[in-house]
Scaffold this motif. Sequence first.
Motif, PDB file in Angstrom:
ATOM      1  N   HIS A 131     -52.571 -28.551 -22.339  1.00 51.21           N
ATOM      2  CA  HIS A 131     -52.468 -27.118 -22.099  1.00 51.21           C
ATOM      3  C   HIS A 131     -51.166 -26.790 -21.393  1.00 51.21           C
ATOM      4  N   THR A 132     -50.849 -25.497 -21.375  1.00 53.67           N
ATOM      5  CA  THR A 132     -49.693 -24.983 -20.645  1.00 53.67           C
ATOM      6  C   THR A 132     -50.185 -24.408 -19.331  1.00 53.67           C
ATOM      7  N   LEU A 133     -49.473 -24.728 -18.277  1.00 49.20           N
ATOM      8  CA  LEU A 133     -49.913 -24.386 -16.930  1.00 49.20           C
ATOM      9  C   LEU A 133     -48.910 -23.438 -16.272  1.00 49.20           C
ATOM     10  N   ASP A 134     -49.389 -22.301 -15.809  1.00 54.34           N
ATOM     11  CA  ASP A 134     -48.576 -21.386 -15.005  1.00 54.34           C
ATOM     12  C   ASP A 134     -48.828 -21.652 -13.534  1.00 54.34           C
ATOM     13  N   TYR A 135     -47.769 -21.719 -12.745  1.00 54.75           N
ATOM     14  CA  TYR A 135     -47.937 -22.000 -11.325  1.00 54.75           C
ATOM     15  C   TYR A 135     -46.867 -21.261 -10.528  1.00 54.75           C
ATOM     16  N   ARG A 136     -47.010 -21.255  -9.234  1.00 53.91           N
ATOM     17  CA  ARG A 136     -46.072 -20.584  -8.341  1.00 53.91           C
ATOM     18  C   ARG A 136     -45.170 -21.635  -7.700  1.00 53.91           C
ATOM     19  N   ARG A 137     -43.861 -21.501  -7.864  1.00 57.17           N
ATOM     20  CA  ARG A 137     -42.914 -22.465  -7.305  1.00 57.17           C
ATOM     21  C   ARG A 137     -42.740 -22.231  -5.806  1.00 57.17           C
ATOM     22  N   PRO A 138     -42.187 -23.245  -5.109  1.00 63.05           N
ATOM     23  CA  PRO A 138     -42.019 -23.089  -3.653  1.00 63.05           C
ATOM     24  C   PRO A 138     -41.192 -21.873  -3.247  1.00 63.05           C
ATOM     25  N   ASP A 139     -40.251 -21.458  -4.107  1.00 63.96           N
ATOM     26  CA  ASP A 139     -39.428 -20.296  -3.765  1.00 63.96           C
ATOM     27  C   ASP A 139     -40.110 -18.973  -4.116  1.00 63.96           C
ATOM     28  N   GLY A 140     -41.351 -19.044  -4.593  1.00 66.57           N
ATOM     29  CA  GLY A 140     -42.100 -17.846  -4.921  1.00 66.57           C
ATOM     30  C   GLY A 140     -41.975 -17.395  -6.359  1.00 66.57           C
ATOM     31  N   SER A 141     -41.073 -18.001  -7.121  1.00 62.87           N
ATOM     32  CA  SER A 141     -40.899 -17.610  -8.514  1.00 62.87           C
ATOM     33  C   SER A 141     -41.979 -18.258  -9.380  1.00 62.87           C
ATOM     34  N   ALA A 142     -42.167 -17.694 -10.563  1.00 60.52           N
ATOM     35  CA  ALA A 142     -43.169 -18.220 -11.486  1.00 60.52           C
ATOM     36  C   ALA A 142     -42.630 -19.451 -12.198  1.00 60.52           C
ATOM     37  N   GLY A 143     -43.498 -20.442 -12.367  1.00 60.25           N
ATOM     38  CA  GLY A 143     -43.129 -21.663 -13.067  1.00 60.25           C
ATOM     39  C   GLY A 143     -44.094 -21.929 -14.207  1.00 60.25           C
ATOM     40  N   GLN A 144     -43.674 -22.763 -15.138  1.00 54.32           N
ATOM     41  CA  GLN A 144     -44.531 -23.109 -16.263  1.00 54.32           C
ATOM     42  C   GLN A 144     -44.315 -24.568 -16.624  1.00 54.32           C
ATOM     43  N   ALA A 145     -45.423 -25.269 -16.864  1.00 55.58           N
ATOM     44  CA  ALA A 145     -45.369 -26.677 -17.222  1.00 55.58           C
ATOM     45  C   ALA A 145     -46.342 -26.925 -18.363  1.00 55.58           C
ATOM     46  N   VAL A 146     -46.096 -27.980 -19.121  1.00 56.88           N
ATOM     47  CA  VAL A 146     -46.987 -28.353 -20.212  1.00 56.88           C
ATOM     48  C   VAL A 146     -47.321 -29.829 -20.079  1.00 56.88           C
ATOM     49  N   GLY A 147     -48.558 -30.194 -20.381  1.00 64.04           N
ATOM     50  CA  GLY A 147     -48.941 -31.588 -20.255  1.00 64.04           C
ATOM     51  C   GLY A 147     -50.404 -31.821 -20.578  1.00 64.04           C
ATOM     52  N   HIS A 148     -50.946 -32.929 -20.059  1.00 65.37           N
ATOM     53  CA  HIS A 148     -52.325 -33.331 -20.325  1.00 65.37           C
ATOM     54  C   HIS A 148     -53.048 -33.603 -19.011  1.00 65.37           C
ATOM     55  N   ARG A 149     -54.350 -33.342 -19.018  1.00 59.48           N
ATOM     56  CA  ARG A 149     -55.262 -33.842 -17.986  1.00 59.48           C
ATOM     57  C   ARG A 149     -56.304 -34.697 -18.693  1.00 59.48           C
ATOM     58  N   PHE A 150     -56.719 -35.784 -18.019  1.00 58.11           N
ATOM     59  CA  PHE A 150     -57.652 -36.698 -18.671  1.00 58.11           C
ATOM     60  C   PHE A 150     -58.493 -37.397 -17.606  1.00 58.11           C
ATOM     61  N   PRO A 151     -59.696 -37.820 -17.981  1.00 57.01           N
ATOM     62  CA  PRO A 151     -60.562 -38.489 -17.017  1.00 57.01           C
ATOM     63  C   PRO A 151     -60.201 -39.963 -16.856  1.00 57.01           C
ATOM     64  N   VAL A 152     -60.314 -40.465 -15.639  1.00 56.41           N
ATOM     65  CA  VAL A 152     -60.116 -41.890 -15.354  1.00 56.41           C
ATOM     66  C   VAL A 152     -61.226 -42.356 -14.402  1.00 56.41           C
ATOM     67  N   ARG A 153     -61.527 -43.640 -14.456  1.00 54.52           N
ATOM     68  CA  ARG A 153     -62.517 -44.221 -13.556  1.00 54.52           C
ATOM     69  C   ARG A 153     -61.807 -44.840 -12.370  1.00 54.52           C
ATOM     70  N   GLU A 154     -62.278 -44.519 -11.200  1.00 56.18           N
ATOM     71  CA  GLU A 154     -61.684 -45.056  -9.968  1.00 56.18           C
ATOM     72  C   GLU A 154     -62.793 -45.216  -8.928  1.00 56.18           C
TER      73      GLU A 154
END
Length: 384
Positions: A131-154
């Motif tokens: 998915h594509t992820l919208d987030y807030r950067r440390p300077d307050g500006s809007a950021g966008q990242a793309v990637g994966h999340r997945f389950p792991v056993r720990e």
Amino acid sequence: MDGGAAVDDAGLKALLEHFPVFWGEVDEPWQAREPGGGAFADTGTAPADAHPTPHQYAAFAGLADLAPAAAFLRDGDGRYLWANHAYAHLYGTVPQELVGKYIEDFDGPAEAAQFRALDQEILTRGTPVRHTLDYRRPDGSAGQAVGHRFPVRENTRTCVAGIYVDLTDQLRAMAQWQEAQDSLQALRDHSGLPCALLSANGRVVEASAAAAELFQLSLPELVGRRAHTLLAPEPGLDRLHRRWNGLITRRTRRLETSAVLVDADGRQRRAQLHLTTVGNSAARARHVWAVVTHHSLAHDAHPSLTAAQVRILSLLAAGSSNGDIATSLKLSRQTVDYHLSRLRELLGAATRPSLVARAYVLGILAPRAWPPRSATASHPLSTA
């Protein structure tokens, strides 16, 4: 294996436990039977709710800690178990400050709720999600990242791992590039200047409506044409071709020259061409912008004028009398009279003022020069 030593299933599994990899065994309907691998292996015996120690997750950290992609590991309660430097950088901190803390410690309420919902989706479905992820950067500006999340056993628990690439700067650069393209297109389409983008082999890639009108063509007819078909044959074409090669090989970045253009009706006009290469990245230029200025009145092709006839026109435009012209060119008065009579016939001008005016509108004389002179030493109406 070297030496021909065989490794059975148990030996292979034991070997993989020491590498930063995952492996899994599935049956025919693709149901997971047994997972393993040392990427998230627990190297200690700490209880599930204990804070991770520096030596835990070492195999995975060795693989991903210095990777440019941002990666993290969280438990089902939203507590960070591990993060690499790229992920911590998104929050303007270091991995040590993230580990042991919760999502809400670094993200606002709205973002934290969004991230927790994504984690729960992973834990519920048990499958990776891209998915594509919208987030807030440390300077307050809007950021966008793309990637994966997945389950792991720990530590007998199912946790959530994620790996992302920050696209914020790339998206901003693309937006700026698109804005520049839109501005260039607006300039091309609304400036009224005849202009065209040419490929390195001289084919029209883009063109303005004014350029199509200049050549009495529609835009679809103009785009795709070879540029040399739009130029009238003249001795100066060889020089123009050499200078074009200098542009393409980047010996020069821009040039201004004179050329005779020919439209779809075969009518000619003298014009100034301004040629500029696009970009600096390649050894050879891929494209050249051509802009047409100071084009003369369109006219049917005339017989060539001699160098003497062009010189007579320039002196006539400067106000010289027939006697002055004869003295300046060391010709007899009768010869000058003959040339002027011939020029009036060739250019369709009955009087001396109309002859001068005709010489300018046909591009024989340079419109911005004083004293008057030939527009080019190799004018299509001149053998000079």
